[in-house]
Design a protein around this motif. Structure first.
Motif: not given
Length: 454
Positions: A221-238
């Motif tokens: 879960y934590g890995t995906v939460y972190f990647v989600g934050e990186m994506l959000r920084e770029r205006g993206e999501d899963f």
């Protein structure tokens, strides 16, 4: 008053420290790789802050406080005696008691445990919780062993280990080959030997005897939460993204589950014999049945579900995807695989395993502008939730799933912010490797300086 060191002082210091490690630890390639990756990132901080050069903080940080190696004799179901080797490396206790998992796998040796323990120092520091770094394990292989054999091994292992651990000293947890079953046998033997119900001495426990909700799911879960934050920084999501997850163990399964919950389509997973591709989305219930219930091979997935295919051997990173989550083992994703992923349009990579990406592959992602979440940040969710389990044990409390999951999500968001801001401070915006390494180092190094030369 701190004097600003020469511009190349950080480079010269890290080169000297690494040279010493190459000389002393020449037979530990994984440990040397982990240290080199961190030292390379620290040069900007050392050039800016002379106080980190004084007192040989860097040298002390790279040398474990304690390395314990012991014999583990045990008897199999036929009455034959086996002897394995046990390890516990208590690497750094500046921030709190040593904290890190136990790995039972034939590949375990001192170098592997030192590499994992060194990574754990920075990972634990990033969580913001008061825990130091350590790691342990054995070259024992639980695969193919009966419950009785695993129990006897765990009891023998804990008979020696118990004298070195405690809730204020060293708190082990699980890792590869060590799940709730093994933690149960280890804790039972610890309780028997010490005559104390010291529930905070181990984490990853069963819910009936001091375990925490979400601990099983936490690393994935934590890995995906972190990647989600990186994506959000770029205006993206899963949402709508193709996701490839290597491995099919605990971390991989729950990373895949959370990625799917957030709208991604997980199209491939793997084990040591090959990988499966299911463009409709991996059926995680089937994967769990094969791997957890039946202890089978991932190839059975394709046998039981006609729409999927299995590739024997090969590289799972040949499967086109938007998001890659390496969740299997160290150095599984090499330069060629990284180039393939970039060529197929990958935009984000999050390390669910410890150091699964080789340095050459990391450079490929960096040069291509791919958002890359290093393991010491992206997979810190497991130890973060272990820290939350310790809090519950200390207060004789038990938190519900949603509350613990929310705490985990907040911690991962904080880690992302810390890494992002640190990278920007040191002139490398978007470089989460540098951000994670410097942020963790500064916290530990400052504390070591305040505690004196120890």
């Amino acid at each position: 008053m701190t004097t600003r060191p020469p511009e190349d002082h950080g480079l010269r210091l890290t080169a000297k420290v690494f040279s010493d490690i190459e000389r002393r630890d020449y037979d530990q390639p994984e440990f040397r790789q982990a240290v080199h990756e961190v030292l390379e990132s620290l040069e900007p901080a050392l050039e800016r802050h002379g106080e980190y050069v004084d007192g040989r903080v860097l040298e002390r940080l790279c040398e474990p406080e304690r390395q314990i190696i012991f014999r583990v004799p045990w008897t199999d179901d036929s009455g034959d005696v086996h002897v394995n080797r046990g390890f516990r490396v208590e690497f750094n206790s500046a921030l709190g008691p040593y904290k890190g998992g136990l790995r039972f796998h034939p590949s375990v040796d001192l170098g592997i445990v030192k590499f994992l323990g060194f990574e754990q120092i920075f990972k634990n520091a990033l969580t913001g919780l008061p825990i130091g770094g350590g790691k342990g394990g054995s070259d024992f292989d639980p695969k193919g062993r009966s419950d009785s054999e695993v129990m006897r091994f765990c009891q023998s292992f804990m008979t020696e280990l118990h004298r070195h651990i405690g809730e204020y000293t060293d708190v082990p947890a699980g890792d590869i080959g060590v799940g709730r079953r093994e933690i149960g046998y280890l804790f039972g033997q610890y309780k028997r030997i010490t005559n104390r119900y010291e529930s905070g001495v181990l984490t990853g426990k069963g819910l009936n005897w001091g375990g925490s909700q979400v601990r099983t799911e936490a690393t994935g879960y934590g890995t995906v939460y972190f990647v989600g934050e990186m994506l959000r920084e770029r205006g993206e999501d899963f949402d709508g993204r193709r996701v490839v997850v290597s491995g099919s163990g605990n971390v991989a399964v729950y990373a895949a589950q959370k990625a799917a919950e957030l709208g991604g389509t997980v199209v491939a997973m793997s084990d040591s014999a090959g990988y499966i591709v299911d463009d409709s989305g991996i059926d995680l219930d089937l994967v769990r049945d094969i791997k957890e219930t039946r202890a089978g091979r991932i190839s059975e997935y394709a046998d039981r579900l006609g729409r999927a295919k299995h590739v024997d051997g090969g590289s799972i990173w040949d499967v086109p995807c938007d998001i890659a989550l390496p969740c299997a083992t160290q150095n599984e994703l090499d330069r060629r695989s990284a180039e393939t992923l970039v060529g197929n349009g990958v935009t984000a990579v999050g390390e669910g395993a410890n150091m699964p990406t080789t340095p050459a592959a990391v450079k490929v992602f960096s040069d291509a502008g791919v958002a890359f979440g290093p393991g010491k940040a992206a997979n810190a969710g497991g130890v973060a939730t272990s820290g939350l389990e310790m809090q519950q044990n200390a207060s004789r409390d038990s938190w519900h799933f949603d509350y613990t999951d929310r705490r985990l999500s907040e911690i991962m968001a904080d880690i992302h912010t810390m890494c992002r801001e640190t990278a920007e401070t040191y002139g490398a915006p978007g470089n989460y490797v540098l951000g994670a390494n410097i942020a963790g180092f500064v916290k530990v190094a400052d504390t070591m300086r305040e505690l004196g030369v120890i």
